[in-house]
Design an enzyme around this catalytic site. Structure first.
Site, PDB file in Angstrom:
ATOM      1  N   GLY A 145       7.639   7.448  -4.606  1.00 44.71           N
ATOM      2  CA  GLY A 145       6.465   6.595  -4.767  1.00 44.71           C
ATOM      3  C   GLY A 145       5.591   6.625  -3.530  1.00 44.71           C
TER       4      GLY A 145
ATOM      5  N   GLY B 100       0.375   1.398  -0.576  1.00 46.42           N
ATOM      6  CA  GLY B 100      -0.571   1.121   0.499  1.00 46.42           C
ATOM      7  C   GLY B 100       0.064   1.198   1.872  1.00 46.42           C
ATOM      8  N   PHE B 101       1.373   0.927   1.961  1.00 48.69           N
ATOM      9  CA  PHE B 101       2.065   0.951   3.248  1.00 48.69           C
ATOM     10  C   PHE B 101       2.431   2.373   3.660  1.00 48.69           C
ATOM     11  CE2 PHE B 101       4.447  -1.204   6.518  1.00 48.69           C
ATOM     12  CZ  PHE B 101       5.517  -0.372   6.798  1.00 48.69           C
TER      13      PHE B 101
ATOM     14  N   LYS C 285      11.049   3.013   2.675  1.00 50.96           N
ATOM     15  CA  LYS C 285       9.588   2.922   2.754  1.00 50.96           C
ATOM     16  C   LYS C 285       9.168   3.211   4.191  1.00 50.96           C
ATOM     17  CE  LYS C 285       7.479  -0.569   0.720  1.00 50.96           C
ATOM     18  NZ  LYS C 285       6.895  -1.928   0.503  1.00 50.96           N
TER      19      LYS C 285
ATOM     20  N   ASP D  52       1.051 -10.892  -4.001  1.00 55.50           N
ATOM     21  CA  ASP D  52       0.763  -9.556  -4.524  1.00 55.50           C
ATOM     22  C   ASP D  52       1.611  -9.285  -5.758  1.00 55.50           C
ATOM     23  OD1 ASP D  52       0.677  -6.144  -3.197  1.00 55.50           O
ATOM     24  OD2 ASP D  52      -0.676  -7.194  -4.572  1.00 55.50           O
TER      25      ASP D  52
END
Length: 828
Positions: free
Chosen positions: A494, A497-498, A515, A611
């Protein structure tokens, strides 16, 4: 084209298309208008009144009555309707008073010719019936008759004409006539997947094809409803595979079955069938192909009458629509108590078509002693789409009362969109410049959490974050490298935005999601710190667990538990993953609601996610939902405050409009976002889709429109059609509607949302007898008797204390037992 050819063309096309009523059916409402003419015209048994007599029904900015001056054509009933036309230079409408509510025919007659400066061959316009677009940006090229049927539920039927930009509209003749209620029933069979479609009565329909298989053209005089039926020969894919049969006098109509209003004997008494000849091994299909508009569903009515068999159970065959077997082993005599030559019909509704051709086939069944198949008649009707349109995107215009008002309307219609475009451009330029400044100024800086040490080099101990068990969350960079095969691009699961998210495997075999922050991302240090702070203090089965983080080498890396089935969003659209059932979707929504409810109530101060969206709801190997991505989360207001004042953050399409307007954040902002997710789950489409027509772009606005009309079933995911119990859908829609209330004070708490979703699931799984008012919180006591068994629990502890017990989890507690705490005021 000379006058003789023109006269012949008009006669032929009119003969194929013209519809007027014969003696068999006497409609309550019947309006026939000869547009643009000063004379009445009689066609068959119907009189089309002169335009001046019908002007009382019309609102238009300008009277333009056009005459073709085709005096060289010998006058006839057919040609006289096409000799004149009314031209509309601006939005115009007819308002017909309806005496009997129900379905009505609308027939529009067009023949383009040149009148003064108006060349009707270049005219482009949209026609509406009520708010349904019948045709959009339509330009008739030849003699054309368009037939529609709409359900009129009020005292008036409005037919409106709206010229396209820099163009005009016109019409030669117009009909509005009642239709028998028995013609279109409310339900039909679905296929791919199989099921039942309900709600046909409320659909607007356009006749795409009406075909007499194996017989000649059937005129209006041989049809009780004045319809015309064309021959099927031009639609056959391979005419040599088919042969015809005719036995009109043998046709019987069964008591309680089809009548002559469904189709006349001239249709049921002829058929096209397999040309098997004397070959008992024949194995082929007879196929017809029709042109259709992509993006719409179609009602397909098949007419059968076994006029070829000499005994019952002799003919068994298969029926296919677009290669799908919709009726296997069809034996017509079993449908009529063993009687042959008996009228019978079947209705099917397709899924939305993605191509321009629709195929229909009949072929032999293996159960048949001798290969054979037949079809007597066929009707194909386009159904209005989820926007209530039969012709793509179109917006109902404002109708002027005079020419003076037209200038105002034109000015506003041009000026307002232009102003909005200019505002949008300025906003985009300002935002882009701001983002550029932020991007150039952004650098990684050391992080300090809870007063701990800052990020150091790879030799330092770095920051350590501990929870109650004193377990360290910090993971060495080298361990993360090994887990992700040195951040192998093929392991990326994936991108957000980070930064990128990688699949990883730790040394002990634990699967993880890694991530890795991107220095150029708009999300950075603050979100990284918030994510660690939030997830290190909360543990819940419906919140994604943080396994660790890494801050070495100026990296910002978060390591989570691995969620085998990815995001909820990926299961709704944009991928080839299997479709989720309605029960699965409800259970996922319930799980996510539990996670959010825990955030809002599980500590002394509420935690607001900020969010909430389908991409931040992850699914494990059992499709259990867990809320993820807490980088934007914020602690809620103090006890003596109602909100937190903060800069607006979130995802476009999910953002609470009240939060956006006032920059005041409350838990109800999450509730609004979750309401958008609910409709996203139901409709299986993006929350913002600029490629769609304007009224559909924003899912929340579009879904609320249909929910308030009580027709939410019209826009649900096609894969769910016929699979949701009406009570469950109603409760789910009401819950979503309440979540999307304009003001936070009018929205339910996440606890209330959770309760309603649990109830929607119970309504789906079981029938509730003597159903009380669904809005009453007492219903749960009737649906879940075990609640009463929990009354011995001391009500004094708060929900936070209850939910953060020794296991810090609700996994072992019946939610119905928790409800008994939530409904108490001290537990909220």
């Amino acid at each position: 084209m000379d006058s003789g050819d023109l006269r012949f063309s008009i006669r032929v096309v009119f003969a194929l298309c013209l519809v007027c009523f014969s003696v068999g059916f006497d409609p309550v409402d019947k309006y026939y208008v000869n547009c643009g003419s000063s004379n009445d015209v009689k066609v068959g048994n119907s009189i089309y009144v002169a335009d001046k007599s019908a002007s009382k029904f019309l609102t238009t900015p300008q009277d333009i009555l056009a005459d073709s001056n085709l005096n060289s054509i010998t006058p006839s009933e057919e040609s006289l309707l096409y000799r004149t036309a009314r031209i509309y230079t601006g939005p115009s409408k007819y308002t017909f008073s309806i005496s009997q509510n129900g379905r009505h025919w609308i027939r529009l007659y067009f023949y383009p010719f040149v009148y003064q400066n108006y060349d009707m061959r270049s005219a482009s316009f949209t026609v509406f019936a009520q708010k349904t677009a019948l045709v959009s940006d339509f330009t008739p090229k030849n003699v054309t008759v368009k037939e529609f049927s709409v359900n009129v539920m009020s005292g008036d039927l409005v037919i409106a004409f709206s010229p396209s930009s820099n163009s005009f509209a016109y019409i030669n003749a117009l009909e509005v006539v009642s239709v028998p209620d028995s013609l279109i029933v409310d339900h039909a069979s679905l296929f791919n997947p199989s099921g039942e479609f309900n709600g046909l009565v409320n659909q607007a329909l356009e006749t795409v094809a009406r075909v007499n298989m194996g017989g000649p053209f059937v005129s209006f005089s041989n049809d009780t409803l004045g319809r015309t039926w064309v021959s099927d020969r031009s639609f056959l894919l391979q005419p040599n595979l088919a042969t015809n049969e005719s036995k009109i006098s043998a046709v019987k109509y069964p008591q309680g079955g089809p009548t002559t209003d469904i189709a006349p004997p001239t249709v049921y008494g002829t058929c096209t069938m397999m040309n098997s000849g004397s070959d008992p091994n024949s194995n082929f299909n007879v196929t017809w192909v029709f042109s259709v508009d992509p993006g719409f569903q179609y009602l397909i009515r098949l007419h059968f009458c076994d006029i070829v068999s000499t005994a019952a159970n002799q003919l068994v065959f298969n029926v296919y629509i677009d290669s799908f077997l919709v009726s296997p082993d069809l034996e017509l005599s079993t449908k009529s108590g063993g009687q042959l030559a008996t009228a019978y019909y079947m209705d099917f509704v397709t899924t939305p078509f993605d191509k321009s051709k629709l195929g229909l086939s009949i072929g032999p069944s293996p159960r048949s002693a001798y290969p054979g198949a037949l079809l007597n008649g066929l009707e194909i009707m386009k159904m209005n789409n989820s926007r209530g349109s039969l012709a793509g995107a179109a917006i109902l215009p404002t109708f002027p009362g005079s020419k003076k008002n037209l200038g105002v309307i034109v000015g506003v219609s041009i000026g307002v969109p232009l102003a909005l475009v200019m505002i949008g451009i300025l906003f985009f330029m300002h935002r882009r410049r701001r983002q550029e400044r932020l991007r150039h100024s952004r650098t990684w800086v050391p992080i300090s959490i809870n007063g701990g040490t800052t990020m150091g080099s790879k030799y330092s101990t770095g920051t350590t974050i501990s929870v109650g068990s004193n377990m360290s969350y910090r993971i060495p960079f080298i361990a993360v490298q090994e887990a992700t095969n040195n951040f192998d691009e093929s392991w990326v699961i994936g991108i957000g935005g980070f930064g990128k998210v990688y699949k990883g495997i730790l040394n002990d075999g634990t699967k993880v999601a890694v991530k890795r922050g991107n220095p150029r991302s708009q999300q950075g240090l603050a979100e990284f710190r918030t994510e660690i702070e939030m997830l290190s203090q909360f543990r819940h089965r419906h919140l994604v667990s943080l396994i660790g983080y890494c801050d070495e080498k100026n990296e910002m890396i978060l390591v989570y538990e691995y969620m085998e089935n990815g995001t909820l969003k990926s299961h709704l659209y944009g991928s080839n993953l299997p479709n989720l059932s309605w029960k699965q979707r409800l259970e996922i929504c319930i799980g996510a609601a539990r996670g959010l409810h825990y955030l809002h109530t599980g500590d002394a101060k509420a935690v607001i996610h900020r969010d909430v969206k389908s991409a931040n709801i992850l699914l494990d190997e059992n499709l259990m939902a867990k809320v993820a991505d807490f980088g934007l989360s914020k602690t809620g207001p103090e006890l003596d405050q109602t909100h937190v004042s903060t800069a607006v953050k979130g995802s476009f399409g999910y953002l609470d409009p009240e939060y956006f307007r006032r920059q005041q954040l409350t838990e109800k902002s999450d509730v609004y976002s979750f309401g958008v997710v609910l409709f996203e789950v139901l409709c299986a489409r993006p929350v913002i889709d600029p490629s769609l027509p304007r009224e559909m772009v924003n899912l929340a606005e579009w879904a609320m429109k249909w929910q308030k009309k009580g027709q939410l079933d019209q826009i649900i995911d096609p894969n769910l059609v016929g699979k949701i119990k009406s009570d469950s859908l109603r409760k789910f829609g009401e819950t979503g509607e309440k979540c999307l209330a304009d003001f936070g004070v009018d929205r339910p708490s996440m606890g209330d949302v959770l309760w309603n979703l649990e109830y929607a699931l119970q309504l789906q799984e079981a029938t509730v007898h003597n159903d009380p008012e669904e809005n009453s919180t007492n219903v749960i006591g009737q649906l879940s008797p075990q609640v009463g068994d929990f009354n011995h629990v001391d009500a004094s502890p708060s929900v936070a204390q209850f939910e953060t017990s020794s296991v810090d989890d609700l996994s072992g507690v019946s939610m119905s037992r928790v409800f008994s705490q939530l409904v108490k005021s001290e537990g909220r």
